[in-house]
Design a protein around this motif. Structure first.
Motif, PDB file in Angstrom:
ATOM      1  N   ARG A 110      34.746 -23.595  62.851  1.00  0.00           N
ATOM      2  CA  ARG A 110      35.517 -24.537  63.655  1.00  0.00           C
ATOM      3  C   ARG A 110      36.486 -23.830  64.596  1.00  0.00           C
ATOM      4  NH1 ARG A 110      34.584 -29.162  65.939  1.00  0.00           N
ATOM      5  NH2 ARG A 110      36.491 -30.272  66.437  1.00  0.00           N
TER       6      ARG A 110
ATOM      7  N   ASP B 192      42.334 -13.470  62.073  1.00  0.00           N
ATOM      8  CA  ASP B 192      41.421 -13.943  61.028  1.00  0.00           C
ATOM      9  C   ASP B 192      41.427 -12.893  59.919  1.00  0.00           C
ATOM     10  OD1 ASP B 192      39.114 -16.289  60.875  1.00  0.00           O
ATOM     11  OD2 ASP B 192      38.671 -14.540  59.610  1.00  0.00           O
TER      12      ASP B 192
ATOM     13  N   ASP C 150      42.077 -25.383  54.390  1.00  0.00           N
ATOM     14  CA  ASP C 150      43.178 -26.354  54.339  1.00  0.00           C
ATOM     15  C   ASP C 150      44.415 -25.836  53.606  1.00  0.00           C
ATOM     16  OD1 ASP C 150      41.034 -27.737  55.381  1.00  0.00           O
ATOM     17  OD2 ASP C 150      40.697 -28.925  53.569  1.00  0.00           O
TER      18      ASP C 150
ATOM     19  N   LYS D   6      42.032 -30.741  60.937  1.00  0.00           N
ATOM     20  CA  LYS D   6      42.097 -31.725  59.855  1.00  0.00           C
ATOM     21  C   LYS D   6      41.498 -31.143  58.592  1.00  0.00           C
ATOM     22  CE  LYS D   6      38.446 -32.425  58.780  1.00  0.00           C
ATOM     23  NZ  LYS D   6      37.267 -31.667  58.332  1.00  0.00           N
TER      24      LYS D   6
ATOM     25  N   TRP E 112      34.540 -22.343  50.714  1.00  0.00           N
ATOM     26  CA  TRP E 112      35.808 -22.790  50.133  1.00  0.00           C
ATOM     27  C   TRP E 112      35.896 -24.301  49.946  1.00  0.00           C
ATOM     28  CZ3 TRP E 112      38.271 -26.090  53.382  1.00  0.00           C
ATOM     29  CH2 TRP E 112      37.957 -25.992  54.741  1.00  0.00           C
ATOM     30  N   ARG E 113      35.144 -25.066  50.730  1.00  0.00           N
ATOM     31  CA  ARG E 113      35.226 -26.529  50.619  1.00  0.00           C
ATOM     32  C   ARG E 113      34.802 -27.038  49.240  1.00  0.00           C
ATOM     33  NH1 ARG E 113      33.766 -25.782  55.824  1.00  0.00           N
ATOM     34  NH2 ARG E 113      34.688 -27.100  57.445  1.00  0.00           N
TER      35      ARG E 113
END
Ligand code: NAD
Length: 467
Positions: A72, A93, A134, A155, A256-257
């Protein structure tokens, strides 16, 4: 099947409880009834300020750095660079490969670092794009605001309820533009849906449903790990940040999600888009009052704790919302439906359809079958006397399905980024400020709270927490 066809068919299906009467024929119009095509299709106009339509003087150039340039982050920096009057100066990063990828997308050599504070120290940075996992959003956004930078933050805004309020507080305290990256907030399809909703054309809306489904490994976040991934190329300890310490695990870094330590699973990934769309259409800017979720890890049993199916029912004061994401079936993929007493509005991808309900007066057709024939006939005769058919020549089509479509190639993220850049230049509030972003993020946290605690999540507005 094109949407206009589907819309027309729905009108007819809705009336299947009654045979097609002369009255129905009048409503649909003779041509429509014959062809089945009742929907009017309108192409929506893109916003006037879209990229490349407006020159920006060199003195107005905004310089930015990207923090987090994975999938993203690279898309976001490309979008920002496609908008007039932007220049990228630095990238941060934690993985060498992504520092390279960002420079390839920017087509330029950039200052690189694995420590975002070095980016925030730069005097030539007007704003930063935060596209990390996040669990890093809050710390970086708060530090960026304190350093005097405006922020475009991906988001879901926060990883916890407390973080969201701290982020909104930092934006206010340091008077910074903070825009959250839920691009539906700026999309022309949702703007049109909002206009239709606000006009009252849907009647009273009490029910909304929305879903995004997928049925493949990539959709379930089972991303390949690059062959050079190692502790030499990745700053693993910095990635963990405030998350529990654990040995290097490339799958956790790239997927990671799947893990609650770093993300919010399907609610944080996809509910947030659906809820942003729903709140944008309805004009609501508040957390839901209650949420109840169910789901499970049914198929992608790879050690993840985030469910691969989740279903949540939300209570908002004026309507109820059912949202679901399923990683085990895809049919169809991305839909929001708003059910009103006068019409149903559906957004499917970049297409918006409004299908009227049958609201004209009708004689009772069900319960009178329990009446004696004489009474039944008298009732129908009287009803027809009170509701005469229009005189010949006065027939008109009073209801018609309507379809609105974004033009081919339209990208709401370009409008969203342009909105952000306009806010940075004008200091006017952003299209998706931290207050709104916080409200959709809270809804995601409530969905997860309910799922993991097997309990109803109740929003306590006074205490600003879920109980
Ligand atoms: N708006 C959208 O449609 C959309 C789409 C995809 C992802 N997202 C959001 O974008 C964010 C990133 O998702 P992604 O798919 O690009 O993930 P990703 O794993 O592809 O990229 C995340 C990058 O962040 C870097 N990173 C981690 N911690 C960091 C830190 N402390 N400092 C600097 N860099 C750090 C990682 O090295 C990684 O390269 C998430 O919040 C996600 O929800 C939004």
């Amino acid at each position: 099947m094109p949407d206009f066809e589907r819309g027309a068919r729905s009108v007819k299906q809705n009336r299947s409880r009654n045979a097609l009467t002369r009255r129905d024929f009048i409503r649909l119009g003779a041509g429509a009834a014959a062809t089945g095509a009742t929907a009017k299709v309108t192409l929506l106009e893109p916003r006037a300020f879209r990229a490349a339509t407006r020159a920006v003087p060199p003195s107005d150039t905004l310089r930015f750095a990207s923090i987090g340039t994975g999938v993203r982050g690279c898309e976001d920096l490309k979008t920002a660079l496609s908008c007039p009057g932007t220049e990228m100066v630095a990238v941060c990063d934690l993985y060498d490969g992504r520092l390279t990828a960002a420079q390839e997308v920017a087509r330029k050599q950039l200052a690189t670092t694995k420590d975002y504070r070095a980016v925030l120290d730069r005097k030539d940075v007007d704003f930063v794009i935060v596209a990390t996992p996040d669990h890093w959003h809050a710390k970086i956004v708060e530090d960026a605001c304190a350093a005097g930078k405006d922020v475009y933050c991906e988001k879901p805004m926060s990883h916890t309820v407390e973080e969201g309020f701290a982020m909104a507080g930092a934006a206010e305290k340091y008077n910074r533009i903070v825009q959250v990256g839920s691009q539906r907030r700026s999309g022309i399809v949702f703007a049109k849906a909002r206009e239709i909703y606000a006009s009252g054309a849907l009647g009273q809306v009490t029910a909304i449903e929305a879903w995004i489904d997928r049925n493949d490994a990539s959709g379930a976040w089972v991303y390949p790990v690059p062959p050079d991934a190692s502790e030499q190329t990745i700053d693993w300890n910095r990635f963990l940040g405030s998350a529990p310490k654990r040995p290097f695990d490339a799958k956790r870094f790239f997927r990671w999600r799947c893990f609650r330590d770093y993300g919010e699973g399907l609610p944080g990934d996809l509910y947030v888009h659906l809820l942003t769309g729903i709140l944008t259409i309805t004009g609501v800017n508040a957390p839901p009052e209650r949420a109840l979720s169910t789901g499970g890890v049914f198929r992608w049993k790879d050690g993840r704790d985030a469910p691969d199916l989740i279903w949540t029912f939300y209570e908002y004061p004026d309507f109820r919302v059912a949202v679901r994401c399923n990683l085990n079936n895809e049919s169809p993929a991305d839909v929001t439906r708003i059910f009103g007493t006068k019409a149903t509005l559906e957004v499917k991808g970049e297409t918006l359809t409004v299908v009227p309900q049958n609201t004209r007066p009708q004689p009772e057709g069900y319960s009178i079958f329990g009446w004696p024939e004489k009474l039944r006939n008298e009732y129908l005769k009287e009803w027809r006397a009170q509701h005469p058919d229009p005189a010949p020549g006065n027939y008109s089509v009073v209801e018609e399905a309507q379809t609105f479509q974004a033009p081919p190639g339209y990208e709401d993220q370009i409008d969203h980024m342009n909105n952000f850049l306009e806010s940075v230049r004008t200091r006017r509030p952003s299209a998706e400020d931290a207050v709104f972003g916080n409200h959709t993020a809270i809804a995601c946290h409530m969905a997860n709270y309910s799922y993991f605690n097997k309990a109803v999540a109740v929003w306590d507005e006074a205490a600003k927490q879920i109980k």
